[in-house]
Design a protein around this motif. Structure first.
Motif, PDB file in Angstrom:
ATOM      1  N   SER A 259       0.864  -1.181   0.000  1.00 16.51           N
ATOM      2  CA  SER A 259       0.000   0.000   0.000  1.00 16.51           C
ATOM      3  C   SER A 259       0.897   1.225   0.000  1.00 16.51           C
ATOM      4  CB  SER A 259      -0.918   0.009   1.227  1.00 16.51           C
ATOM      5  OG  SER A 259      -0.149   0.074   2.418  1.00 16.51           O
ATOM      6  N   ASP A 288      -1.492  -1.262  -6.020  1.00 17.01           N
ATOM      7  CA  ASP A 288      -2.430  -1.081  -4.916  1.00 17.01           C
ATOM      8  C   ASP A 288      -2.372  -2.319  -4.040  1.00 17.01           C
ATOM      9  OD1 ASP A 288      -4.077  -3.089  -6.017  1.00 17.01           O
ATOM     10  OD2 ASP A 288      -5.189  -1.629  -7.183  1.00 17.01           O
ATOM     11  N   GLU A 289      -3.064  -2.277  -2.923  1.00 15.85           N
ATOM     12  CA  GLU A 289      -2.973  -3.363  -1.952  1.00 15.85           C
ATOM     13  C   GLU A 289      -3.808  -4.571  -2.329  1.00 15.85           C
ATOM     14  OE1 GLU A 289      -6.269  -1.895   1.282  1.00 15.85           O
ATOM     15  OE2 GLU A 289      -4.252  -1.049   1.402  1.00 15.85           O
ATOM     16  N   LYS A 486      -1.358   9.429  -7.714  1.00 16.33           N
ATOM     17  CA  LYS A 486      -2.587   8.754  -7.297  1.00 16.33           C
ATOM     18  C   LYS A 486      -2.768   8.946  -5.804  1.00 16.33           C
ATOM     19  CE  LYS A 486      -2.373   4.326  -7.063  1.00 16.33           C
ATOM     20  NZ  LYS A 486      -2.294   2.898  -7.423  1.00 16.33           N
ATOM     21  N   CYS A 488      -5.191   6.984  -3.189  1.00 10.90           N
ATOM     22  CA  CYS A 488      -6.122   5.855  -3.154  1.00 10.90           C
ATOM     23  C   CYS A 488      -7.253   6.093  -2.174  1.00 10.90           C
ATOM     24  CB  CYS A 488      -5.376   4.573  -2.791  1.00 10.90           C
ATOM     25  SG  CYS A 488      -4.190   4.044  -4.033  1.00 10.90           S
ATOM     26  N   GLU A 490      -7.975   4.370   0.358  1.00 14.12           N
ATOM     27  CA  GLU A 490      -7.546   4.160   1.736  1.00 14.12           C
ATOM     28  C   GLU A 490      -7.007   5.429   2.379  1.00 14.12           C
ATOM     29  OE1 GLU A 490      -8.029   0.519  -0.312  1.00 14.12           O
ATOM     30  OE2 GLU A 490      -6.765   2.240  -0.820  1.00 14.12           O
ATOM     31  N   ASP A 539     -10.645   6.744  -6.380  1.00 18.49           N
ATOM     32  CA  ASP A 539      -9.218   7.048  -6.446  1.00 18.49           C
ATOM     33  C   ASP A 539      -9.024   8.342  -7.214  1.00 18.49           C
ATOM     34  OD1 ASP A 539      -8.623   4.775  -5.085  1.00 18.49           O
ATOM     35  OD2 ASP A 539      -7.735   3.693  -6.771  1.00 18.49           O
ATOM     36  N   LYS A 561      -9.083  -1.861 -12.638  1.00 18.47           N
ATOM     37  CA  LYS A 561      -9.381  -1.229 -11.354  1.00 18.47           C
ATOM     38  C   LYS A 561     -10.640  -0.364 -11.357  1.00 18.47           C
ATOM     39  CE  LYS A 561      -4.527  -0.874  -9.944  1.00 18.47           C
ATOM     40  NZ  LYS A 561      -3.476   0.036  -9.442  1.00 18.47           N
TER      41      LYS A 561
END
Length: 935
Positions: A259, A288-289, A486, A488, A490, A539, A561
């Motif tokens: 991440s 990404d994660e 980016k 994200c 999160e 995102d 995504k």
């Protein structure tokens, strides 16, 4: 006997056209260990059928890309392994590259080159040549900051220190050695328990200077090999690392996930453009994660080992975090739990640069506040802490003298290893905030799954977030948005929390700075509106970073995504290739000249718009164009910059702009700038306020040509004070006619009452302003009026000039029939097609500068535009609008009746290629686009 001399540098084949493909194939052959006998014939011809040239290319490519000696072609063409790695390190230092951590088992164990002394050589090279700190590439500067604790402010202080210690007698002879002013020990770096320790280059003299605990760890590493750092005593590991006896490896496997949190301690200097740096940025914007490293390598179509090396380096810098399992987290030495706060990467300790010696006998112990109080009184001025951008606020040592090696050795070492009580108090609030965020992260539920919404922005937005003093913690997020490309889902909670602290009330009285606050506030409301559209969340994506990927890779990333993309508007960056997924945004943006073409395109297909002039590069304006007579304000659109307003009497200033590129001029007001109005689409029939604008003739014509129901955006209307008559004989196709050459006629005789037909044709213009004020292009207006008052005098002078017989007398005493000019009644009683507001521009996407327009567009996206039925039809609609736009541009590139037109201009323009710049000067007047003859 094979020669072992160093091959001389040779330039690779030119990477243009087919040679570029051959260059790529040669690189694949080098990485695939293809020997000369097995090299394809066409690649041999590129190398002039010379095996020696291939060997030189292999050697230079291996050095540049830091390939291992064993197992590669480099070992076949160069026999000395140690010399190979020495040249690799030297080449990397000269190129200011990052330390080759993937070769640490060779360069650290065999050559005793650690990251610490490597970056000492890099900085000393810069200091000797007196180069600025911005010369360092971004990732090299970030790693220097991590290892040496030297950021921009510290480097400037070093330069000042060197100049201070350079006596005048030595200005033209020897200079001080920069290494005397650089740190003698690395700073305490951030470590993770899952990192691995391995033995470095250890001599017998080194063993005498270590503690029993350190020696025991070294013995274990020699006997049993590399060990996880978390199983060893944290303080012992830090001590051995600072002495250079061990090195750290950051292992990444194909099944790992990472991440990318908001960046900290990232130094924004410059990009070098090398292979490894480009790979890092590709991983930034793609990883990404939810994706393993093997899946990431497959999506980017890169070798897994290259991706793992890049991800390992990003994790080492603290820019990415590997997703750990609970089993790994439980297997840690007790000392690591006590240092959880000390491991925070955002507040690294900085070694004083005047520290020239250290005590190797001192064992690392937990600092005691009572022992540090007195030591901080003498050394507080030489120690500072990094801010979020990698600079220190209280690091002042420029005027300090360099102490001798025997002075305060033990005291300096203790002060270097320990954190002062006063500094702990200064950072207490920041550490508490980070501790809270860490606790919150642990309690956060599982990450959202499924496809997401992508919100597209460009570097203009990040500049607004960084330039304004909006929020203390907003800068880290802005740097992440710019460098990573980016932000994200999160990280959106913390980002929204920072945006929530921005208020438009704080922007009162700030002038132009207020738009920074407006963008931040409207961005927050946009994210809150679009984020719940899909279960995966939202995102933020920067367009310039997506453009760094080839379009096939970019499409694979987006298709995997995101379900659809929503764009901010207007965007300044170019979009070289349309997205393969549904896209709410500008359907064409392939060159810097696209906004100019777009404005002319929207004006032409509607027949409405202010008088406009698109001038080619190299055009010289000697007089104000006739279509702008009566306009005191002009809107100037240029390349690579925002548009601006120019007074019409200063039109000659445009000649400087025309030397560099094309320029679009538009009438923008009579005495003052015109009024602007923004209206969102799709239009709501139930909204009474929008019904007025929906009935506008320009909007009706625009709706018949473009899709304003399935797309979203806003239309910019302009009120210049001059009603727009529109176009009576509308035609979608552009027909450019070549100017006819006519013999220059003498001025009409003053006694003549019947003008020559050819003279009348060249004299008459459609606009009454032009007929009255423009006599000859050589001498300018006949009555010398050039100001905005021309239009005001027009009506009264037309009435005074009318003769009793119904004829209009000109300045040259030529009687012109009144029927040949617009009647005075037409100025007072406009027909049904006249509009007070005219069309200025159309933008697709979501604006971030107007609250009302943004709110209405977001509501449409939430209520109807994001439905599956609309998303399915969106790509086809965008292709139709793109085809119509490209056909318009193609028609504006050549004369219709010119037989000498190049064949390539007659072919349809390709959307994958950059949009061409104008070849002809074009004018939009009376609702049509035509060729401008220079008057």
């Amino acid at each position: 006997m094979t020669s072992t001399a160093t091959p001389t540098a040779t330039a690779p084949p030119t990477a243009t056209g087919e040679s570029g493909n051959c260059q790529l194939q040669l690189q694949l052959c080098v990485r695939g260990n293809v020997p000369w006998p097995e090299l394809p014939v066409h690649l041999r011809s590129v190398l002039h059928d010379n095996q020696r040239d291939y060997e030189k290319y292999v050697f230079n490519y291996s050095l540049k890309n830091q390939l291992r000696f064993r197992g590669n072609l480099a070992s076949k063409v160069f026999r000395q392994e140690q010399r190979y790695y020495e040249l690799l390190i030297q080449k990397n230092i000269n190129g200011l590259g990052v330390f080759p951590y993937h070769l640490a088992d060779i360069v650290t164990k065999g050559l005793r080159v650690t990251p610490f002394n490597y970056y000492l050589d890099v900085l000393s090279q810069l200091l000797r040549s007196d180069k600025s700190y911005d010369t360092l590439p971004n990732f090299t500067a970030a790693d220097c900051l991590r290892v040496l604790g030297i950021g921009r402010n510290e480097y400037l202080a070093l330069i000042s220190e060197l100049k201070t210690h350079t006596p005048r007698s030595l200005l033209f002879s020897a200079k001080p050695n920069p290494l005397d002013f650089l740190p003698r020990l690395p700073v305490r770096v951030h470590m993770e328990p899952w990192w691995r320790l391995d033995i470095g280059y250890v001599l017998e003299t080194d063993i005498r200077l270590v503690t029993p605990a350190e020696r025991s760890l070294l013995d274990d590493l020699i006997d049993f090999g590399a060990q996880p750092a978390g199983k060893c005593d944290y303080h012992v590991v830090q001590s051995l690392y600072r002495k250079g006896l061990i090195y750290l490896d950051v292992p990444i496997s194909g099944e790992d996930r990472i991440s990318i949190p908001p960046l900290r301690n990232f130094v924004m200097n410059r990009v070098s453009g090398d292979y490894f740096e480009n790979l890092l940025y590709k991983i930034f914007v793609s990883a990404d994660e939810h994706m393993t490293m093997a899946e990431l390598a497959q999506m980017l179509q890169l070798e897994l080992d290259s991706v793992k090396q890049a991800v390992s380096f990003i994790c080492r810098l603290g820019f990415a975090q590997r997703k750990q399992t609970e089993h790994e987290a439980g297997q840690q030495h007790a000392s690591w739990l006590d240092c959880s706060v000390a491991q925070l990467p955002q507040t690294p300790q900085i070694t004083p640069l005047n520290y020239n010696s250290f005590d190797l006998d001192a064992s690392p112990k937990t600092p005691k506040p009572q022992d540090n109080k007195e030591k901080d009184k003498d050394n507080s001025s030489s120690i500072g802490y990094l801010s979020s951008d990698g600079n220190t606020s209280d690091f002042s040592f420029a005027n300090l003298s360099t102490p001798k090696a025997s002075t305060n050795t033990t005291g300096n070492h203790n002060n270097t290893n320990n954190t002062s009580h006063s500094d702990e108090q200064e950072l207490s609030s920041e550490l508490e905030d980070v501790s809270e965020r860490t606790t919150t992260t642990k309690a956060t539920p599982a990450p959202k799954s499924g496809k997401r919404v992508g919100f597209l922005f460009d570097s203009t937005l990040t500049a607004f977030l960084m330039m304004g003093n909006l929020s203390p913690g907003l800068k880290n997020h802005a740097v992440t948005m710019f460098e990573v490309g980016k932000l994200c889902e999160e990280s959106l909670d913390s980002f929204l929390a920072e945006l929530e602290q921005v208020s438009l009330l704080d922007a009162e009285g700030e002038g132009d700075v207020s738009r920074y606050f407006a963008h931040a506030v409207i961005l927050r409301s946009t994210i809150c509106s679009l984020r719940p559209l899909l279960p995966g969340g939202l995102d933020l994506l920067r367009l310039e970073c997506l453009e760094g990927l080839d379009w096939q890779t970019r499409d694979r990333v987006l298709e995997k995504k995101y379900k659809f993309i929503v764009s901010a508007t207007p965007l300044t960056a170019t979009l070289s290739h349309m997205f393969s997924i549904p896209f709410f945004g500008q359907f064409m943006r392939s060159s810097d000249a696209t906004p100019m073409w777009s404005k002319l395109f929207y004006n032409h297909i509607t027949g409405y718009g202010p008088p406009s002039l698109l001038l080619c590069r190299g055009t010289v304006l000697k007089s104000l164009p006739r279509l702008f007579l009566g306009y005191g304000k002009l809107l100037v659109n240029i390349l690579h910059s925002d548009s601006y307003v120019l007074n019409s009497e200063n039109f000659r200033n445009l000649n400087e702009q025309l030397k560099n590129g094309c320029v679009l001029l538009q009438g923008y007001g009579i005495r003052s700038v015109g009024q602007l109005h923004y209206e969102s689409f799709p239009f709501q029939p139930t909204d009474a306020r929008q019904a007025k604008w929906a009935s506008h003739r320009a909007v009706q014509q625009l709706s018949s040509q473009l899709d304003l129901r399935q797309q979203c955006g806003y239309i910019t209307f302009l009120n210049t004070g001059v009603p727009d008559l529109g176009c009576e004989d509308y035609e979608l196709q552009v027909r450019l006619k070549q100017p006819q050459r006519k013999a220059r006629a003498s001025l009409p005789n003053a006694k003549s009452h019947v003008p020559n037909t050819e003279q009348l044709t060249s004299y008459q213009l459609k606009s009454p302003d032009e007929n009255h004020f423009a006599a000859t292009p050589e001498h300018g207006p006949a009555n010398e009026y050039t100001s905005a008052d021309c239009s005001q005098l027009l009506a009264s002078e037309l009435a005074n000039c009318a003769s009793p017989r119904g004829e209009l007398v000109s300045q040259n005493s030529v009687e012109l029939p009144l029927s040949e000019l617009p009647a005075a009644d037409s100025l007072e009683l406009p027909d049904a097609g006249t509009e007070d507001w005219t069309l200025l521009e159309v933008n697709f996407g979501v604006p971030l500068f107007d609250v009302d327009t943004n709110t209405r567009i977001c509501e449409q996206l939430v209520q109807q535009l994001s439905r599956d039925a609309n998303l399915e039809q969106l790509p086809a609609s965008a292709q139709q609008m793109q085809a119509l736009f490209l056909e318009f541009v193609r028609q504006c590139l050549y004369f219709e009746d010119d037989p000498a037109t190049p064949a390539q201009l007659l072919e349809p323009l390709q959307p994958t290629r950059p949009l061409p710049y104008p070849r002809l000067n074009l004018a939009f007047e009376n609702g049509r686009v035509g060729y401008w003859n220079g008057r």
